[in-house]
Design a protein around this motif. Structure first.
Motif, PDB file in Angstrom:
ATOM      1  N   ILE A   1       0.818  -1.219   0.000  1.00  0.00           N
ATOM      2  CA  ILE A   1       0.000   0.000   0.000  1.00  0.00           C
ATOM      3  C   ILE A   1       0.853   1.273   0.000  1.00  0.00           C
ATOM      4  O   ILE A   1       0.555   2.208  -0.766  1.00  0.00           O
ATOM      5  CB  ILE A   1      -0.995  -0.023   1.171  1.00  0.00           C
ATOM      6  N   PRO A   2       1.917   1.368   0.813  1.00  0.00           N
ATOM      7  CA  PRO A   2       2.741   2.587   0.743  1.00  0.00           C
ATOM      8  C   PRO A   2       3.329   2.823  -0.647  1.00  0.00           C
ATOM      9  O   PRO A   2       3.406   3.972  -1.110  1.00  0.00           O
ATOM     10  CB  PRO A   2       3.842   2.322   1.775  1.00  0.00           C
TER      11      PRO A   2
ATOM     12  N   ALA B   1       2.696   6.004  -3.099  1.00  0.00           N
ATOM     13  CA  ALA B   1       3.842   6.763  -3.592  1.00  0.00           C
ATOM     14  C   ALA B   1       3.807   6.913  -5.105  1.00  0.00           C
ATOM     15  O   ALA B   1       4.253   7.931  -5.648  1.00  0.00           O
ATOM     16  CB  ALA B   1       5.144   6.091  -3.148  1.00  0.00           C
ATOM     17  N   ARG B   2       3.272   5.905  -5.799  1.00  0.00           N
ATOM     18  CA  ARG B   2       3.167   5.976  -7.267  1.00  0.00           C
ATOM     19  C   ARG B   2       1.989   6.822  -7.710  1.00  0.00           C
ATOM     20  O   ARG B   2       1.822   7.088  -8.896  1.00  0.00           O
ATOM     21  CB  ARG B   2       3.005   4.564  -7.847  1.00  0.00           C
ATOM     22  N   GLY B   3       1.153   7.212  -6.765  1.00  0.00           N
ATOM     23  CA  GLY B   3      -0.001   8.028  -7.114  1.00  0.00           C
ATOM     24  C   GLY B   3      -1.141   7.248  -7.729  1.00  0.00           C
ATOM     25  O   GLY B   3      -1.922   7.800  -8.517  1.00  0.00           O
ATOM     26  N   GLU B   4      -1.267   5.960  -7.397  1.00  0.00           N
ATOM     27  CA  GLU B   4      -2.381   5.174  -7.923  1.00  0.00           C
ATOM     28  C   GLU B   4      -3.708   5.805  -7.483  1.00  0.00           C
ATOM     29  O   GLU B   4      -3.822   6.315  -6.370  1.00  0.00           O
ATOM     30  CB  GLU B   4      -2.303   3.726  -7.422  1.00  0.00           C
ATOM     31  N   PRO B   5      -4.728   5.753  -8.329  1.00  0.00           N
ATOM     32  CA  PRO B   5      -6.029   6.332  -7.984  1.00  0.00           C
ATOM     33  C   PRO B   5      -6.784   5.439  -7.001  1.00  0.00           C
ATOM     34  O   PRO B   5      -7.523   4.535  -7.392  1.00  0.00           O
ATOM     35  CB  PRO B   5      -6.751   6.406  -9.334  1.00  0.00           C
ATOM     36  N   ILE B   6      -6.588   5.678  -5.713  1.00  0.00           N
ATOM     37  CA  ILE B   6      -7.185   4.875  -4.652  1.00  0.00           C
ATOM     38  C   ILE B   6      -8.120   5.747  -3.836  1.00  0.00           C
ATOM     39  O   ILE B   6      -7.785   6.880  -3.487  1.00  0.00           O
ATOM     40  CB  ILE B   6      -6.094   4.282  -3.736  1.00  0.00           C
TER      41      ILE B   6
ATOM     42  N   LEU C   1       1.432   6.687   7.633  1.00  0.00           N
ATOM     43  CA  LEU C   1       1.137   7.311   6.351  1.00  0.00           C
ATOM     44  C   LEU C   1       0.333   8.597   6.523  1.00  0.00           C
ATOM     45  O   LEU C   1       0.542   9.577   5.803  1.00  0.00           O
ATOM     46  CB  LEU C   1       0.366   6.332   5.457  1.00  0.00           C
ATOM     47  N   MET C   2      -0.570   8.601   7.500  1.00  0.00           N
ATOM     48  CA  MET C   2      -1.371   9.795   7.729  1.00  0.00           C
ATOM     49  C   MET C   2      -0.502  10.935   8.266  1.00  0.00           C
ATOM     50  O   MET C   2      -0.668  12.098   7.875  1.00  0.00           O
ATOM     51  CB  MET C   2      -2.522   9.484   8.690  1.00  0.00           C
ATOM     52  N   GLN C   3       0.431  10.598   9.140  1.00  0.00           N
ATOM     53  CA  GLN C   3       1.347  11.614   9.659  1.00  0.00           C
ATOM     54  C   GLN C   3       2.214  12.198   8.562  1.00  0.00           C
ATOM     55  O   GLN C   3       2.601  13.363   8.612  1.00  0.00           O
ATOM     56  CB  GLN C   3       2.232  11.005  10.754  1.00  0.00           C
ATOM     57  N   GLU C   4       2.503  11.394   7.553  1.00  0.00           N
ATOM     58  CA  GLU C   4       3.313  11.850   6.418  1.00  0.00           C
ATOM     59  C   GLU C   4       2.480  12.610   5.381  1.00  0.00           C
ATOM     60  O   GLU C   4       3.015  13.047   4.368  1.00  0.00           O
ATOM     61  CB  GLU C   4       3.985  10.647   5.751  1.00  0.00           C
ATOM     62  N   GLY C   5       1.178  12.748   5.632  1.00  0.00           N
ATOM     63  CA  GLY C   5       0.320  13.468   4.709  1.00  0.00           C
ATOM     64  C   GLY C   5      -0.110  12.666   3.503  1.00  0.00           C
ATOM     65  O   GLY C   5      -0.580  13.228   2.511  1.00  0.00           O
ATOM     66  N   ARG C   6       0.002  11.333   3.580  1.00  0.00           N
ATOM     67  CA  ARG C   6      -0.314  10.491   2.429  1.00  0.00           C
ATOM     68  C   ARG C   6      -1.714   9.894   2.510  1.00  0.00           C
ATOM     69  O   ARG C   6      -2.140   9.157   1.626  1.00  0.00           O
ATOM     70  CB  ARG C   6       0.743   9.398   2.289  1.00  0.00           C
ATOM     71  N   LEU C   7      -2.454  10.203   3.593  1.00  0.00           N
ATOM     72  CA  LEU C   7      -3.851   9.833   3.737  1.00  0.00           C
ATOM     73  C   LEU C   7      -4.612  11.038   4.261  1.00  0.00           C
ATOM     74  O   LEU C   7      -4.027  11.964   4.836  1.00  0.00           O
ATOM     75  CB  LEU C   7      -4.007   8.645   4.696  1.00  0.00           C
TER      76      LEU C   7
ATOM     77  N   ALA D   1      -7.750   7.927   0.806  1.00  0.00           N
ATOM     78  CA  ALA D   1      -6.533   8.401   0.147  1.00  0.00           C
ATOM     79  C   ALA D   1      -6.810   9.777  -0.456  1.00  0.00           C
ATOM     80  O   ALA D   1      -7.902  10.006  -0.996  1.00  0.00           O
ATOM     81  CB  ALA D   1      -6.106   7.422  -0.933  1.00  0.00           C
ATOM     82  N   PRO D   2      -5.858  10.701  -0.381  1.00  0.00           N
ATOM     83  CA  PRO D   2      -6.111  12.078  -0.841  1.00  0.00           C
ATOM     84  C   PRO D   2      -6.368  12.200  -2.337  1.00  0.00           C
ATOM     85  O   PRO D   2      -7.005  13.138  -2.781  1.00  0.00           O
ATOM     86  CB  PRO D   2      -4.832  12.819  -0.437  1.00  0.00           C
ATOM     87  N   GLY D   3      -5.907  11.229  -3.129  1.00  0.00           N
ATOM     88  CA  GLY D   3      -6.111  11.310  -4.576  1.00  0.00           C
ATOM     89  C   GLY D   3      -7.380  10.625  -5.043  1.00  0.00           C
ATOM     90  O   GLY D   3      -7.609  10.527  -6.249  1.00  0.00           O
ATOM     91  N   GLY D   4      -8.200  10.182  -4.115  1.00  0.00           N
ATOM     92  CA  GLY D   4      -9.413   9.465  -4.489  1.00  0.00           C
ATOM     93  C   GLY D   4     -10.409  10.333  -5.233  1.00  0.00           C
ATOM     94  O   GLY D   4     -10.562  11.522  -4.928  1.00  0.00           O
ATOM     95  N   LYS D   5     -11.114   9.737  -6.186  1.00  0.00           N
ATOM     96  CA  LYS D   5     -12.091  10.483  -6.983  1.00  0.00           C
ATOM     97  C   LYS D   5     -13.498  10.422  -6.406  1.00  0.00           C
ATOM     98  O   LYS D   5     -14.395  11.120  -6.875  1.00  0.00           O
ATOM     99  CB  LYS D   5     -12.100   9.947  -8.417  1.00  0.00           C
ATOM    100  N   GLN D   6     -13.698   9.578  -5.377  1.00  0.00           N
ATOM    101  CA  GLN D   6     -15.031   9.407  -4.803  1.00  0.00           C
ATOM    102  C   GLN D   6     -14.979   9.568  -3.277  1.00  0.00           C
ATOM    103  O   GLN D   6     -15.248   8.628  -2.536  1.00  0.00           O
ATOM    104  CB  GLN D   6     -15.591   8.020  -5.167  1.00  0.00           C
ATOM    105  N   PRO D   7     -14.634  10.750  -2.777  1.00  0.00           N
ATOM    106  CA  PRO D   7     -14.473  10.914  -1.328  1.00  0.00           C
ATOM    107  C   PRO D   7     -15.757  10.669  -0.536  1.00  0.00           C
ATOM    108  O   PRO D   7     -15.718  10.062   0.539  1.00  0.00           O
ATOM    109  CB  PRO D   7     -13.988  12.360  -1.183  1.00  0.00           C
TER     110      PRO D   7
END
Length: 271
Positions: free
Chosen positions: A72-73, A77-82, A95-101, A226-232
């Protein structure tokens, strides 16, 4: 029989969901990546959620940590649409502390104990005591453990607690990505340990038992956006559904200990 039981346990929640889902204007494709520990519970709950919400779950699998391509990390990191990740709580927090969630989106789903297994039909060692567990490790020709939370604990702490670190060198192996149960079932190891929820679905093995309480390690499984998700909004609805007390029985049936406390049943987002 199990499928019928799971459906009955989810019935109170689904009744409310269906009324709202009927008015949904647009179905969402929710992209989910789950680690193995919660995978079976998720698989059992997914059809009920899809029927109730009208959304479609696009599901993939990967470990909570490690360096494999599907981890998952690495996916984040690859920016998969999750849209939603389901993984070990400690790794999720990092991951959340690192700003990735998405901050504040975490929901705790369940706790998972570690169990051990042998190939189906093989003699079952008694691991109800630490001495019995120690003996089982030492007598095995090859031992397997995962590259995720349970394996990290076994390698860095349990071996030391049992005072067998040196003796296990060369015959204890960390298994990347592949479930430990499959390694045992295929005869590549004669003893192995992993989350009970990951061992239960595997054919060809017999679960010996849980680690003794004094050396047991409970692993929390949680979910977040995930921050890049299209369906929050749809993702948040899925999180509420997974964490609902109405689904505790379904989760428990997979070998996990549900974290849900009494609370009103959630409702899915309107699209």
């Amino acid at each position: 029989m199990l499928q019928q039981t799971l459906v009955r346990r989810s019935a109170p929640l689904l009744a409310g969901f269906m009324l709202l889902a009927a008015g949904a204007a647009h179905a969402a494709d929710i992209r989910v990546v789950s680690s193995g520990g919660f995978a079976q519970a998720y698989k059992n709950l997914a059809p009920a959620y899809e029927r109730a919400s009208g959304d479609h779950l696009v599901s993939e699998w990967g470990p909570s940590m490690g360096t494999t391509k599907n981890a998952i990390p690495a996916r984040l990191a690859r920016g998969e649409p999750i849209d939603v990740v389901i993984m070990v709580g400690d790794a999720l927090d990092k991951l959340m502390q690192e700003g990735r969630l998405v901050p504040g989106s975490k929901v705790v789903l369940a706790n998972s104990p570690i169990a051990c297994a042998v190939r189906r039909g093989a003699a079952k060692p008694d691991i109800s005591t630490t001495e019995g567990l120690r003996s089982a490790f030492l007598k095995a020709d090859k031992v397997a453990y995962s590259d995720s939370a349970s394996g990290v604990y076994i390698e860095t702490q349990l071996m030391n607690k049992l005072q067998i670190s040196e003796q296990m060198q060369g015959k204890a192996a960390k298994i990347p990505a592949t479930p430990v149960g499959e390694i045992i079932a295929h005869g590549q190891a004669d003893f192995g340990c992993q989350q009970r929820s990951e061992l239960l679905p595997v054919e060809g093995i017999d679960i010996v038992g849980l680690l003794p309480p004094e050396v047991q390690k409970m692993t929390q499984f949680s979910a977040a956006l995930a921050p890049g998700g299209k369906q929050p909004e749809a993702g948040r609805a899925l999180l509420r559904f997974l964490a609902s007390p109405d689904n505790a029985g379904v989760i428990e049936a997979t070998g996990l200990e549900p974290a849900a406390a009494a609370a009103p049943a959630p409702t899915p987002a309107m699209h």
